[in-house]
Enzyme design. Structure first.
Site, mmCIF file in Angstrom:
data_model
loop_
_atom_site.group_PDB
_atom_site.id
_atom_site.type_symbol
_atom_site.label_atom_id
_atom_site.label_comp_id
_atom_site.label_asym_id
_atom_site.label_seq_id
_atom_site.Cartn_x
_atom_site.Cartn_y
_atom_site.Cartn_z
ATOM 1 N N ASP A 94 -6.210 -10.136 -5.698
ATOM 2 C CA ASP A 94 -5.035 -9.289 -5.514
ATOM 3 C C ASP A 94 -3.960 -10.170 -4.901
ATOM 4 O O ASP A 94 -4.067 -10.599 -3.737
ATOM 5 C CB ASP A 94 -5.354 -8.075 -4.631
ATOM 6 C CG ASP A 94 -5.791 -6.873 -5.468
ATOM 7 O OD1 ASP A 94 -6.108 -7.068 -6.665
ATOM 8 O OD2 ASP A 94 -5.812 -5.749 -4.942
ATOM 9 N N GLU A 109 -7.994 -10.200 -1.740
ATOM 10 C CA GLU A 109 -6.554 -9.950 -1.572
ATOM 11 C C GLU A 109 -6.039 -10.822 -0.436
ATOM 12 O O GLU A 109 -6.580 -10.816 0.679
ATOM 13 C CB GLU A 109 -6.305 -8.467 -1.270
ATOM 14 C CG GLU A 109 -4.833 -8.175 -1.021
ATOM 15 C CD GLU A 109 -4.477 -6.699 -1.168
ATOM 16 O OE1 GLU A 109 -5.051 -6.021 -2.038
ATOM 17 O OE2 GLU A 109 -3.610 -6.240 -0.413
ATOM 18 N N ASP A 118 -0.862 -4.492 6.619
ATOM 19 C CA ASP A 118 -0.931 -4.905 5.224
ATOM 20 C C ASP A 118 0.432 -4.667 4.577
ATOM 21 O O ASP A 118 0.686 -3.584 4.055
ATOM 22 C CB ASP A 118 -2.017 -4.019 4.583
ATOM 23 C CG ASP A 118 -2.466 -4.516 3.238
ATOM 24 O OD1 ASP A 118 -2.134 -5.651 2.884
ATOM 25 O OD2 ASP A 118 -3.164 -3.743 2.547
ATOM 26 N N ASP A 126 -0.926 -6.741 -6.280
ATOM 27 C CA ASP A 126 -1.028 -5.584 -5.372
ATOM 28 C C ASP A 126 0.057 -5.782 -4.307
ATOM 29 O O ASP A 126 -0.205 -6.055 -3.143
ATOM 30 C CB ASP A 126 -2.438 -5.524 -4.757
ATOM 31 C CG ASP A 126 -2.686 -4.188 -4.084
ATOM 32 O OD1 ASP A 126 -1.743 -3.381 -4.040
ATOM 33 O OD2 ASP A 126 -3.806 -3.957 -3.605
ATOM 34 N N HIS A 148 -5.333 -9.196 2.879
ATOM 35 C CA HIS A 148 -6.537 -8.703 3.560
ATOM 36 C C HIS A 148 -7.235 -9.861 4.275
ATOM 37 O O HIS A 148 -7.749 -9.697 5.385
ATOM 38 C CB HIS A 148 -7.507 -8.066 2.566
ATOM 39 C CG HIS A 148 -6.989 -6.822 1.919
ATOM 40 N ND1 HIS A 148 -7.717 -6.096 1.017
ATOM 41 C CD2 HIS A 148 -5.799 -6.170 2.041
ATOM 42 C CE1 HIS A 148 -7.029 -5.044 0.606
ATOM 43 N NE2 HIS A 148 -5.840 -5.081 1.213
ATOM 44 N N HIS A 200 -5.683 3.114 -10.219
ATOM 45 C CA HIS A 200 -6.579 4.115 -9.635
ATOM 46 C C HIS A 200 -6.469 5.351 -10.520
ATOM 47 O O HIS A 200 -5.404 5.608 -11.095
ATOM 48 C CB HIS A 200 -6.135 4.556 -8.234
ATOM 49 C CG HIS A 200 -6.021 3.480 -7.207
ATOM 50 N ND1 HIS A 200 -4.925 2.668 -7.093
ATOM 51 C CD2 HIS A 200 -6.859 3.103 -6.219
ATOM 52 C CE1 HIS A 200 -5.099 1.834 -6.076
ATOM 53 N NE2 HIS A 200 -6.266 2.066 -5.530
ATOM 54 N N ASP A 233 -3.414 7.327 -9.917
ATOM 55 C CA ASP A 233 -2.114 6.710 -10.256
ATOM 56 C C ASP A 233 -1.659 7.182 -11.628
ATOM 57 O O ASP A 233 -0.474 7.137 -11.955
ATOM 58 C CB ASP A 233 -2.219 5.180 -10.377
ATOM 59 C CG ASP A 233 -2.734 4.515 -9.130
ATOM 60 O OD1 ASP A 233 -2.515 5.056 -8.037
ATOM 61 O OD2 ASP A 233 -3.352 3.434 -9.263
ATOM 62 N N ASP A 264 1.742 -6.135 1.953
ATOM 63 C CA ASP A 264 1.722 -6.196 0.480
ATOM 64 C C ASP A 264 3.015 -6.765 -0.099
ATOM 65 O O ASP A 264 3.628 -6.162 -0.988
ATOM 66 C CB ASP A 264 1.491 -4.797 -0.125
ATOM 67 C CG ASP A 264 0.042 -4.345 -0.026
ATOM 68 O OD1 ASP A 264 -0.856 -5.186 0.172
ATOM 69 O OD2 ASP A 264 -0.197 -3.120 -0.149
HETATM 70 C C1 XUL Z 1 -5.333 -1.402 -0.217
HETATM 71 C C2 XUL Z 1 -5.573 -2.084 -1.497
HETATM 72 C C3 XUL Z 1 -5.884 -1.210 -2.657
HETATM 73 C C4 XUL Z 1 -6.914 -1.775 -3.571
HETATM 74 C C5 XUL Z 1 -7.352 -0.832 -4.658
HETATM 75 O O1 XUL Z 1 -5.026 -2.249 0.823
HETATM 76 O O2 XUL Z 1 -5.467 -3.277 -1.581
HETATM 77 O O3 XUL Z 1 -4.716 -0.929 -3.319
HETATM 78 O O4 XUL Z 1 -6.458 -2.939 -4.175
HETATM 79 O O5 XUL Z 1 -7.811 0.373 -4.172
HETATM 80 CO CO CO Z 2 -5.642 -4.578 -3.177
#
Ligand code: XUL
Ligand code: CO
Length: 437
Positions: A295, A267, A306, A337, A270, A100, A103, A308
């Site tokens: 992702d 992702e 989430d 991610d 998600h 991003h 970042d 991650d």
């Molecule tokens: C948030 C997410 C983000 C996107 C990029 O859940 O996955 O990090 O991958 O904005």
């Molecule tokens: Co993501």
């Protein structure tokens, strides 16, 4: 000066190895179904989690030290992160990174100063890229953290905030092109709503589409030939997010004429938050010709948010790679991610996490290829629909019949036979037998 002096390049040592700083399955040059593992699996480092996230959660502060020898919040620190990131990627053999805008540098009060910092850091990243084959997988703009985006970016009620978001997208596209990015992502963090009592849903969705159209026009005008991606997510941070899942996002893209330029960035965590399997959202994307990038992470089945996590679930990775192989591969890649658990705060943990994720997907690739070569799943699906190969099936498929004709056919038939067993338990045995042979 090295940021990880105690870590050497991570070698491939094979499944029997007990060396924690070695790969067991990821063997970059090994050829699977005619392609090198490294080509099947363009892995990417997520700048934000790996170089930024240090363990802060809602109940406690950082546990890890991600200062990399510099004062956080400074350009010196931004550069130290570049140094650390490139050393990290090189030691693991990772060829891509995702970022991003914020970042890369600390955001300033004025966008002109933020953009100047972004120019400076991207020059430095370009310098670091020289002599390596490390490239950007995708870039994006963070349009969810700053309080100005509390009501969304494309979907905001404030035209000034919309204009600011547009400026961020423009700059993030410039950076993505400058760094050779293959894609550009829209994750609509705040593109959603908490209550319809204060929300004009149609107006908001139309405006998101307008922002995306402007991004496509600008991107193409500066020579961006890659894919734009939507990264669907059903909730968190907003209760209702407009890009709920792949099916919803694809419908949106088609409605607003964006489907030629956009694909999905799916992702895993998600998809599961949306109540789907990872495999489901991959399949929905693939059958629409929109499986672009992934992702790579996993959620926790006991937690509804989430998390991650770095992926270790080989079933899911195998079924993911099954979809990827069947769809002919990704135009994007596999971006981790994912973040270390808060108590895994050491430098070794950063490497163990990526080794875990890369090995999980490498094993998933090996097993998915074996499943395809085994052929029993394909054969079953083929036979399951065999009745459609007859004359009647062909007429229906070709649109050459109608309800009246089919009703006459049914009258003659009286009643159909049962459609045949789905054989789920048998097929799961096949899956296990390939996974654990
Ligand atoms: C948030 C997410 C983000 C996107 C990029 O859940 O996955 O990090 O991958 O904005
Ligand atoms: Co993501």
């Amino acid at each position: 000066m090295s940021k990880f002096p105690e870590i050497n390049r991570i070698p491939y040592e094979g499944p029997q190895s007990k060396n924690p700083l070695a790969f067991r399955y990821y063997d970059a040059d090994r050829v699977i179904m005619g392609k090198k593992m490294s080509e099947h699996l363009p892995f990417a480092m997520a700048w934000w989690h790996n170089l930024g996230a240090a363990g802060t959660d809602m109940f406690g502060r950082d546990t890890a030290d991600k200062s990399f020898g510099a004062q956080p919040g400074t350009m010196e620190h931004a550069k130290a992160k570049v140094d650390a990131g490139f050393e990290f990627m090189e030691k693991l053999g990772i060829k891509y990174f995702c970022f991003h805008d914020v970042d890369l540098v600390p955001e300033a009060d004025d966008i002109k100063e933020t953009n100047r910092r972004l120019d400076e850091i991207s020059d430095y990243i370009l310098e670091m890229m020289q002599g390596t084959d490390i490239r950007c997988l995708w870039g994006t703009a963070n349009m969810f953290s700053n309080p100005r985006f509390m009501n969304g970016a494309g979907s905001t009620n404030s035209v000034d905030v919309f204009a600011f978001a547009a400026a961020q997208v423009k700059k993030a596209l410039d950076l993505t092109v400058k760094l050779g990015g293959r894609g550009y992502v829209f994750w609509g963090g705040r593109e959603g709503y908490e209550t319809l009592l204060n929300t004009d849903m149609k107006f908001e969705q139309e405006n998101i589409a307008k922002l995306m159209h402007m991004a496509v026009d600008y991107g193409r005008s500066i020579g961006f030939t890659g894919d734009f991606y939507i990264e669907p997510k059903p909730k968190e941070p907003m209760k209702h997010q407009y890009d709920f899942d792949a099916a919803t996002a694809i419908g949106f893209l088609k409605q607003y004429g964006l489907d030629k330029d956009f694909k999905m960035n799916i992702e895993a965590n998600h998809a599961t938050l949306a109540g789907h399997t990872f495999q489901h959202d991959l399949r929905v994307s693939a059958i629409n010709g929109m499986l672009g990038s992934i992702d790579a992470n996993q959620g926790d089945p006991l937690l509804g948010w989430d998390t991650d996590e770095f992926p270790f679930n080989v079933y899911d990775a195998t079924l993911c790679m099954y979809e990827v192989l069947k769809s002919g591969g990704l135009t994007g890649g596999f971006n981790f991610d994912s973040k270390n658990r808060r108590p895994s705060y050491t430098v070794e943990d950063m490497f163990y996490a990526y080794i875990l994720g890369m090995d999980t997907f490498a094993l998933g690739l090996i097993k998915a290829a074996e499943l395809i070569e085994d052929g029993r799943l394909d054969q079953f699906v083929e036979e399951k629909y065999a009745s459609w190969k007859g004359e009647l099936g062909q007429k229906i498929r070709n649109g050459e019949t109608n309800l009246a004709e089919l009703a006459a056919y049914a009258d003659e038939m009286g009643k159909p036979e049962l459609p045949g067993s789905g054989r789920q338990e048998y097929l799961e045995t096949v899956l296990n037998s390939v996974l654990f042979k």
